[in-house]
Design an enzyme around this catalytic site. Structure first.
Site, PDB file in Angstrom:
ATOM      1  N   THR A 203       0.849  -1.200   0.000  1.00 42.09           N
ATOM      2  CA  THR A 203       0.000   0.000   0.000  1.00 42.09           C
ATOM      3  C   THR A 203       0.878   1.241   0.000  1.00 42.09           C
ATOM      4  OG1 THR A 203      -1.694  -1.160   1.273  1.00 42.09           O
ATOM      5  CG2 THR A 203      -1.790   1.245   1.295  1.00 42.09           C
TER       6      THR A 203
ATOM      7  N   CYS B  17       3.751  12.453  -6.360  1.00 39.63           N
ATOM      8  CA  CYS B  17       4.657  11.312  -6.520  1.00 39.63           C
ATOM      9  C   CYS B  17       4.063  10.301  -7.500  1.00 39.63           C
ATOM     10  CB  CYS B  17       4.891  10.620  -5.182  1.00 39.63           C
ATOM     11  SG  CYS B  17       5.694  11.646  -3.945  1.00 39.63           S
TER      12      CYS B  17
ATOM     13  N   HIS C  71       8.153   4.266  -5.344  1.00 41.18           N
ATOM     14  CA  HIS C  71       7.407   5.483  -4.972  1.00 41.18           C
ATOM     15  C   HIS C  71       8.430   6.610  -5.006  1.00 41.18           C
ATOM     16  CE1 HIS C  71       4.464   7.536  -1.938  1.00 41.18           C
ATOM     17  NE2 HIS C  71       5.106   8.444  -2.653  1.00 41.18           N
TER      18      HIS C  71
END
Length: 158
Positions: free
Chosen positions: A27, A33, A50
């Protein structure tokens, strides 16, 4: 007797990546981003990054905070796990332009991800990028499925 496989969970923080050879739901929450989700359709291995900014400027540490570094490293990690580029698909999420100013970081982040994937011949099969609101995604490393929902609210301008 039925065997139930245990699914691990992992929260992916900004400037990190995760490669899952075991069944994991990863998650993360994205604003400007970007997360690139890679999945090998044969080996059933998934990887996700990420990143926060599009390009490393050559100063300081070349970290996965930067899209060009993060996406290249994600691909290398998949190859290190014996995945083959021709079996890898990509899904790309994030890149919201939540703050009104000229840099348009979200757009630039999305562009660098797409450019590097194209350069490596990795097909993008799904994406949700841009707009003005963030996203929460849950990536299943065993199936390649990504669940996404928008977070935050769109402010109406008068």
């Amino acid at each position: 007797m039925t065997t139930v496989s245990k699914i691990s969970t992992h929260f992916l923080y900004p400037s990190h990546l995760f490669v899952g050879s075991q069944h994991t739901e990863v998650t993360t929450v994205l604003g400007s981003c970007i997360s690139v989700c890679l999945y090998d359709t044969v080996r059933k291995i998934g990887a996700i990054n990420h990143f926060m900014l599009p390009f490393w400027n050559g100063q300081g540490l070349a970290s996965v905070k930067y899209g060009n570094i993060a996406t290249e490293k994600l691909i290398k990690e998949m190859l290190r796990h014996n995945c083959r580029v021709e079996n890898i698909i990509a899904k790309v999420f994030g890149g919201a332009n939540q703050v009104e100013f000229t840099a348009r970081i979200g757009d630039r982040n999305a562009e660098v991800a797409h450019d590097i994937l194209k350069e490596h011949g990795i097909r993008v099969v799904a994406k949700s990028v841009g707009g003005k609101v963030g996203r929460k995604i849950i990536f299943d490393t065993e199936s390649g499925v990504v669940k996404m929902r928008y977070v935050g609210s769109q402010k109406k301008t008068p």
